[in-house]
Design a protein around this motif. Structure first.
Motif, PDB file in Angstrom:
ATOM      1  N   HIS A  64       0.817  -1.218   0.000  1.00 42.46           N
ATOM      2  CA  HIS A  64       0.000   0.000   0.000  1.00 42.46           C
ATOM      3  C   HIS A  64       0.852   1.270   0.000  1.00 42.46           C
ATOM      4  N   TRP A  65       2.130   1.155  -0.330  1.00 41.36           N
ATOM      5  CA  TRP A  65       3.035   2.302  -0.235  1.00 41.36           C
ATOM      6  C   TRP A  65       2.590   3.473  -1.107  1.00 41.36           C
ATOM      7  N   GLN A  66       2.029   3.185  -2.281  1.00 39.23           N
ATOM      8  CA  GLN A  66       1.625   4.279  -3.175  1.00 39.23           C
ATOM      9  C   GLN A  66       0.497   5.104  -2.571  1.00 39.23           C
ATOM     10  N   THR A  87      11.019   6.719   5.472  1.00 37.95           N
ATOM     11  CA  THR A  87      11.093   5.809   4.333  1.00 37.95           C
ATOM     12  C   THR A  87       9.787   5.034   4.233  1.00 37.95           C
ATOM     13  N   LEU A  88       9.473   4.656   3.001  1.00 33.92           N
ATOM     14  CA  LEU A  88       8.362   3.757   2.726  1.00 33.92           C
ATOM     15  C   LEU A  88       8.957   2.441   2.244  1.00 33.92           C
ATOM     16  N   VAL A  89       8.524   1.334   2.836  1.00 35.03           N
ATOM     17  CA  VAL A  89       8.960   0.025   2.350  1.00 35.03           C
ATOM     18  C   VAL A  89       7.975  -0.397   1.270  1.00 35.03           C
ATOM     19  N   GLU A  90       8.494  -0.559   0.047  1.00 41.57           N
ATOM     20  CA  GLU A  90       7.656  -0.778  -1.125  1.00 41.57           C
ATOM     21  C   GLU A  90       7.739  -2.222  -1.598  1.00 41.57           C
ATOM     22  N   LEU A  91       6.597  -2.845  -1.767  1.00 39.34           N
ATOM     23  CA  LEU A  91       6.540  -4.191  -2.350  1.00 39.34           C
ATOM     24  C   LEU A  91       6.356  -4.058  -3.850  1.00 39.34           C
ATOM     25  N   TYR A 106      11.631   9.720  -0.116  1.00 38.33           N
ATOM     26  CA  TYR A 106      11.193  10.682  -1.122  1.00 38.33           C
ATOM     27  C   TYR A 106      11.325  12.094  -0.569  1.00 38.33           C
ATOM     28  N   PHE A 107      11.648  13.027  -1.451  1.00 39.97           N
ATOM     29  CA  PHE A 107      11.560  14.440  -1.101  1.00 39.97           C
ATOM     30  C   PHE A 107      10.363  15.013  -1.849  1.00 39.97           C
ATOM     31  N   ILE A 108       9.365  15.463  -1.088  1.00 42.23           N
ATOM     32  CA  ILE A 108       8.135  16.027  -1.638  1.00 42.23           C
ATOM     33  C   ILE A 108       8.147  17.529  -1.372  1.00 42.23           C
ATOM     34  N   ASP A 109       7.945  18.334  -2.406  1.00 44.80           N
ATOM     35  CA  ASP A 109       7.988  19.786  -2.176  1.00 44.80           C
ATOM     36  C   ASP A 109       6.640  20.304  -1.695  1.00 44.80           C
ATOM     37  N   ASN A 110       6.561  21.604  -1.448  1.00 43.63           N
ATOM     38  CA  ASN A 110       5.368  22.198  -0.838  1.00 43.63           C
ATOM     39  C   ASN A 110       4.183  22.291  -1.784  1.00 43.63           C
TER      40      ASN A 110
END
Length: 297
Positions: A64-66, A87-91, A106-110
């Motif tokens: 469900h990481w997305q 961190t997100l652990v992605e399957l 991930y780096f997410i901007d404003n």
């Protein structure tokens, strides 16, 4: 004048296998950081699920990481704040022979846009190597953000100076490190010598790295109940000063601190680390000459 950026570092208890609860707690911290004027909030590694890869439901939860990446993008836009959601652990490739778990920051901007992605390269012993796939030979990449050029590492990566050099050689001024580092990561022999050896490791390494790379370091570690081995010590470091803020050894909390980017410029002018690394004759050629035009300084 160089800008001053207000940065929030979050030290939270990642309750095992309670993804939605942990997300809601993280969201509260992020909203609070935004209200305090922070331009960036950084969460710990494994903050949604903790690190319990042998739990029967762990892999399915990681699928469900997305969904949660999108939630953080929406949260960043809603609160006009940049977020590194730990961190997100992605399957990936679920149910196939190529099924893999990836540990990703991930780096997410404003505005909610993803500006950078980093998959953990240096995995911690068999504890992680039995479950995760590293980024292997992929290069470390610095990228532009609202706080300047940034590089990301994850937890055990910080022990490898080569990773830092690769990032600052690309112009990174701030290194962000989501972490899940415990006191029990030390051997029995080490603990017998110093029960808080891992705390000494972290404080020493983070201070050294900011000096030797003339960069700022934003280090967000997990916290948790006393006696459970959580190391904590989340901090923001710069040259000359060391830790501008430093949370306790295990307690949950958040610190919001001003990072004066001018300190990094002053440190580079003094130590000239980046200037040396950029030289075409580096490693390590210096030649004295009585002629100023011939001298390699």
């Amino acid at each position: 004048m160089a800008p001053i950026h207000k940065v929030a570092v979050v030290q939270m208890y990642c309750k095992p296998m309670q993804m939605e609860r942990n997300f809601q707690k993280a969201a509260e911290y992020i909203r609070s950081a935004s209200k305090q004027g922070a331009i960036l909030a950084v969460l710990p590694e494994y903050h949604l699920l903790n690190w319990v890869p042998n739990d029967p439901g762990y892999k399915e939860a990681c699928s469900h990481w997305q969904t949660y990446l999108q939630k953080y993008q929406d949260l960043a836009k809603e609160n006009s704040i940049c977020i590194v959601p730990g961190t997100l652990v992605e399957l990936h490739d679920q149910g196939t022979q190529d099924e893999r778990l990836l540990n990703v920051a991930y780096f997410i901007d404003n505005t909610g846009a993803i500006l950078g992605r980093y998959q953990k390269k240096n995995l911690w012993g068999n504890i992680e190597r039995d479950h995760l796939t590293s980024s292997t030979m992929d290069p470390h990449v610095a990228f532009d953000t609202p706080i300047g050029k940034v590089g990301m590492l994850i937890c055990w990566d910080l022990a490898f100076p080569e990773a830092w050099r690769e990032l600052i050689s690309q112009g990174a001024k701030t290194i962000i490190i989501p972490t899940f580092w415990t006191l029990s990561d030390c051997s029995k022999e080490g603990l017998a010598i110093n029960p808080v050896a891992e705390g000494l490791f972290l404080d020493s390494m983070l201070t050294a790295r900011c000096f030797e790379n003339t960069c700022a370091v934003v280090f967000a570690n997990a916290g948790g109940p006393p006696g459970k081995g959580y190391a904590g010590l989340s901090q923001v470091c710069v040259p000359y000063a060391g830790a501008l803020t430093r949370l306790g050894s295990h307690a949950e909390g958040m610190a919001v601190v001003d990072v004066d980017m001018g300190i990094l410029e002053d440190a580079e002018n003094n130590y000239q680390v980046r200037a040396d690394l950029a030289r075409t004759d580096w490693h390590y050629m210096y030649r004295h000459s009585s002629s100023k035009t011939d001298a390699k300084l």
